[in-house]
Each structure stands twice: as structure tokens, then as C-alpha cells.
Design an enzyme around this catalytic site. Sequence first.
Site, short mmCIF file in Angstrom:
data_model
loop_
_atom_site.label_atom_id
_atom_site.label_comp_id
_atom_site.label_asym_id
_atom_site.label_seq_id
_atom_site.Cartn_x
_atom_site.Cartn_y
_atom_site.Cartn_z
N SER A 215 0.83 -1.20 0.00
CA SER A 215 0.00 0.00 0.00
C SER A 215 0.87 1.26 0.00
O SER A 215 1.78 1.39 -0.81
CB SER A 215 -0.96 -0.04 1.19
OG SER A 215 -1.89 1.00 1.14
N HIS A 216 0.62 2.17 0.94
CA HIS A 216 1.31 3.46 0.95
C HIS A 216 2.62 3.41 1.74
O HIS A 216 3.31 4.42 1.85
CB HIS A 216 0.41 4.50 1.59
CG HIS A 216 0.04 4.18 3.00
ND1 HIS A 216 -0.93 3.26 3.30
CD2 HIS A 216 0.53 4.61 4.19
CE1 HIS A 216 -1.03 3.14 4.62
NE2 HIS A 216 -0.15 3.95 5.18
#
Length: 213
Positions: A105-106
Site C-alpha cells: 500500500s502506501h
Amino acid sequence: MTPAAHIFRQYDIRGIVGEDLDADVARAVGRAFGTRVRHLLPDRTPSVVVGRDNRPSSPSLAQALLQGLNEAGVDGVDIGTVPTGVLYWAERDLSVDGGIQITGSHNPPEWNGIKMSLQGNPVFGETIQGLRQLIREDELSEGEGATRTVEVLDHYVEDVLGRFDLTRPLTVAVDCGNGTASVVAERLLQGLGVKVIPLFCESDGTFPNHHPD
């Protein structure tokens, strides 16, 4: 083996590669997920589509997870490096029983994780904790599933382009952060007739410019 409890989160499985998350954990999760699918669909061989982001650790984790699925008696469909949204689209387009995306993800590049969906619905909460329980108690299905590779990005772009008709010209600045969107974002927007100003749209899973957030 029993994976660390803290990587089994509310909405995904996520940890630092080499510390909390490695090929053995990914294989075990694949087999546990496959076991759950087999329990839901006992009368046939289920299939699960697997995608991954562009982090250096993602190919090996995806390969191990696919192995776990196959060992549980579930067929895998490897769609390679795609954004998570494409994985969800492919689950429906390929008419499979579930989807798993290897993605951090981030988070920074040393992280990675596993997002899952089953029969079109997100896997979260107690269902994720149940996977760890299956692994811990070694209540895992056995079988001989197979994996095939499918290229989906061309069809994905074609499908999305067919859903939109811009009514006026647009110029859009796109910051991919060198993340997985880099493999399709410019192509998709340009196909819509958008003038694209790209920022960090070269795929590089070490994220040399900023985190992919």
C-alpha cells in the site's frame, strides 16, 4: 509455523519483509485462504486471482502465496504487476472465486502485505484472524491446484475506456510516486483523450522520490 499476530490487521496482512513477512508466511497465508475457499466451495476446484505491486519483494511473495493456494487444492491465476483496483476488476472479469493482492500500500519499500477478497467481498476483521488460526492449528486443506498466467491490462484499459466519454478537453497532472499505477495510469488517461503531465510515472518499487501515498 505461526506468523506473528501483529501482522494480521483489520483489513489486511502487513509487515516488514524479512522480519514479519517472508515467503514462508505468504505460502502459509495462501494455503489458509485456499482452505477457506475450499470450505465454502467443497464440490469443485475453486480459483483465485493473484496480483502484486512493483516492490522488489512482491514477485517472490506472490509466487509463494500461489504455491500455498495450489497446495490447498485451489487453482491460481497470476496476473502479474497491476494496481490493486485492477486485481478487483480481474476477480469479476475472470469469474474467479477470490482475489489476493500482494501490496504494501502506501508504506515504505521495506514493507509489504496481502489484501484479500472472497466472492466479491472484502476479507477483513475476524476472517483475517481466522486465517491465522487455521495456520496455527494446522487445519489446512491439501490438494493439487494449478497456476496459469493471464495478461489483463489490455482488456482492463479497453473496458474502462468504453465506459467514459469526455465532454471537454482535460489536462491532468498525475503523480504515480513510482508506484504500481505507473504501469497503466498514463496509458489509460491518454486513451481517454486527456493531456497528461506525468510526475514520477516510471515504475520503481524502491520509490526513490517519495512514498507511494
